[in-house]
Structures are given as C-alpha cells and as structure tokens.
Motif scaffolding. Sequence first.
Motif, PDB file in Angstrom:
ATOM      1  N   ALA A  49       3.147  -4.961  -6.293  1.00 50.13           N
ATOM      2  CA  ALA A  49       2.645  -3.537  -6.703  1.00 50.13           C
ATOM      3  C   ALA A  49       0.996  -3.869  -6.851  1.00 50.13           C
ATOM      4  O   ALA A  49       0.258  -2.813  -6.676  1.00 50.13           O
ATOM      5  N   ASP A  50       0.707  -4.992  -7.250  1.00 42.96           N
ATOM      6  CA  ASP A  50      -0.818  -5.156  -7.516  1.00 42.96           C
ATOM      7  C   ASP A  50      -1.653  -5.768  -6.282  1.00 42.96           C
ATOM      8  O   ASP A  50      -2.553  -5.643  -6.463  1.00 42.96           O
ATOM      9  N   ALA A  51      -0.860  -6.066  -5.358  1.00 43.74           N
ATOM     10  CA  ALA A  51      -1.392  -6.500  -4.066  1.00 43.74           C
ATOM     11  C   ALA A  51      -2.154  -5.496  -3.196  1.00 43.74           C
ATOM     12  O   ALA A  51      -1.312  -4.611  -2.967  1.00 43.74           O
ATOM     13  N   ASP A  52      -3.278  -5.997  -2.579  1.00 46.15           N
ATOM     14  CA  ASP A  52      -3.820  -5.126  -1.439  1.00 46.15           C
ATOM     15  C   ASP A  52      -3.127  -5.741  -0.149  1.00 46.15           C
ATOM     16  O   ASP A  52      -3.071  -5.144   0.808  1.00 46.15           O
ATOM     17  N   LEU A  53      -2.990  -7.094  -0.163  1.00 45.96           N
ATOM     18  CA  LEU A  53      -2.617  -7.789   1.199  1.00 45.96           C
ATOM     19  C   LEU A  53      -1.666  -8.933   0.859  1.00 45.96           C
ATOM     20  O   LEU A  53      -1.980  -9.757  -0.135  1.00 45.96           O
ATOM     21  N   VAL A  54      -0.404  -8.958   1.527  1.00 46.55           N
ATOM     22  CA  VAL A  54       0.444 -10.049   1.149  1.00 46.55           C
ATOM     23  C   VAL A  54       0.456 -11.077   2.563  1.00 46.55           C
ATOM     24  O   VAL A  54       0.508 -10.325   3.443  1.00 46.55           O
ATOM     25  N   LEU A 111       4.187  -2.689   4.041  1.00 45.76           N
ATOM     26  CA  LEU A 111       3.103  -2.198   4.890  1.00 45.76           C
ATOM     27  C   LEU A 111       1.765  -3.045   4.771  1.00 45.76           C
ATOM     28  O   LEU A 111       0.892  -2.783   5.702  1.00 45.76           O
ATOM     29  N   ILE A 112       1.777  -4.023   3.693  1.00 44.10           N
ATOM     30  CA  ILE A 112       0.675  -4.719   3.563  1.00 44.10           C
ATOM     31  C   ILE A 112       0.893  -6.185   3.537  1.00 44.10           C
ATOM     32  O   ILE A 112       0.284  -7.086   3.208  1.00 44.10           O
ATOM     33  N   PRO A 138      -8.599  -6.082  11.960  1.00 42.72           N
ATOM     34  CA  PRO A 138     -10.050  -5.586  12.246  1.00 42.72           C
ATOM     35  C   PRO A 138     -10.964  -6.013  11.238  1.00 42.72           C
ATOM     36  O   PRO A 138     -10.835  -6.336  10.223  1.00 42.72           O
ATOM     37  N   THR A 139     -12.193  -6.172  11.897  1.00 39.29           N
ATOM     38  CA  THR A 139     -13.134  -6.836  10.894  1.00 39.29           C
ATOM     39  C   THR A 139     -14.326  -5.733  10.441  1.00 39.29           C
ATOM     40  O   THR A 139     -15.156  -6.130   9.410  1.00 39.29           O
ATOM     41  N   THR A 140     -14.261  -4.392  10.786  1.00 44.66           N
ATOM     42  CA  THR A 140     -14.766  -3.313  10.179  1.00 44.66           C
ATOM     43  C   THR A 140     -14.248  -2.047   9.518  1.00 44.66           C
ATOM     44  O   THR A 140     -12.953  -1.777  10.004  1.00 44.66           O
ATOM     45  N   GLY A 141     -14.826  -1.428   8.577  1.00 41.47           N
ATOM     46  CA  GLY A 141     -14.021  -0.559   7.797  1.00 41.47           C
ATOM     47  C   GLY A 141     -13.454  -0.850   6.605  1.00 41.47           C
ATOM     48  O   GLY A 141     -13.443  -1.681   6.133  1.00 41.47           O
ATOM     49  N   GLN A 179      -7.615   0.719   5.118  1.00 44.67           N
ATOM     50  CA  GLN A 179      -7.396   1.351   6.564  1.00 44.67           C
ATOM     51  C   GLN A 179      -7.257  -0.002   7.612  1.00 44.67           C
ATOM     52  O   GLN A 179      -6.440   0.284   8.746  1.00 44.67           O
ATOM     53  N   ARG A 180      -7.998  -0.958   7.472  1.00 47.50           N
ATOM     54  CA  ARG A 180      -7.832  -1.885   8.438  1.00 47.50           C
ATOM     55  C   ARG A 180      -6.417  -2.569   8.359  1.00 47.50           C
ATOM     56  O   ARG A 180      -5.885  -2.823   9.561  1.00 47.50           O
ATOM     57  N   ILE A 181      -5.843  -2.879   7.145  1.00 49.87           N
ATOM     58  CA  ILE A 181      -4.640  -3.449   7.153  1.00 49.87           C
ATOM     59  C   ILE A 181      -3.584  -2.446   7.593  1.00 49.87           C
ATOM     60  O   ILE A 181      -2.660  -2.994   8.439  1.00 49.87           O
TER      61      ILE A 181
END
Length: 171
Positions: A78-83, A103-104, A116-119, A123-125
């Motif tokens: 729940a705390d993660a932005d990326l796993v 999803l992450i 992706p490297t921009t944005g 949204q990139r994930i």
Amino acid sequence: MHERPVVYMVCTGNAARSPMAAIMLRDIDAEGRLDVRSAGILALEGHPMGTRTRSALARPALVDHAHRSRQFRATDAADADLVVVMEPLHLSWVRRNLPEAALITGSLRRLARDLPTTGDIGQRIACLGLASLAMEPWEEVVDPGAGEQEDFDRCSDELRLLVAELHRRLA
C-alpha cells in the motif's frame, strides 16, 4: 504518489538479491530522490545478510550492517509506488497475495528496459500495463542462494548494471 517515490526491491528471502539491489539503488541515488526499501515473499524475519552477500557487496565497496530480512506485507504494498521483483515466483506471489500491487509490480529486467524516462512516475509505471504482463524467462535474475561466492559476485555484477539503468529511468 509520495514526494520521494517508494521503491520496494523484492526477492524470495530478502537475503541476497533484494537487499543487494536496494543497497545499490540507494548508493546510486546519492541525492536521495527515492525511498528504497527491500523485503521478501518468504522471508525469515530478522536475519542479517549472509557472508557471501556481504562479500559480493564489498567488491564495489558497498555495505549495510543494519539490514535484517523482512516479509513483504500488504502495508508495504500500500505504501509502494513501485515494486521490483526478481523472478516469476515473486510476480505470481504478489498478484495472488497482494493483488492491489499488481499494477505497480514488474521485474527488474523489464523495468530497466521498458520504463519510460519522461513524465510523471506514476503515469510512466501505469503505461507499462504491468498487471496483465506475463513474466518471460529473460526477465529472471537468478538466485545465487545455493551457490558459491562466484555466483553471488556474478549476481551482484548483474544487479549493479540493471539497477543503474533502472535509476536512470526513474530519475
């Protein structure tokens, strides 16, 4: 999304691949833009890194005396932005036990290649569609756990390259 994205490195026991990758990412991220953590899907909690893991990290002069193995939990997801996972078992475990994180959650190899490297980072994930991707054989970072020191060193070398590329894409 947090001010500093929370990135979890996840492997099986949180004893070799995920702590090595987390330590490497923290080291590369000298400016502290990321909140890097590690955990395992089947961790025996509270154990320090083994000597072979420590030796593999010492080659590039990295050390983490405070590391203790820990289980990846729903509160972590729940705390993660990326796993970031290392093999198909990890991905299927997350999807089965913590579906809200699907999803992450992606493999280190895929994220180092495709993120992706921009944005906006979220949204990139999201644009990768990670929840519906099947993990392919090329994505696995082989567990050195039952191997000799050279297996840990080889894994460390591989992780160093992948983590550097992931950091470039996250930065």
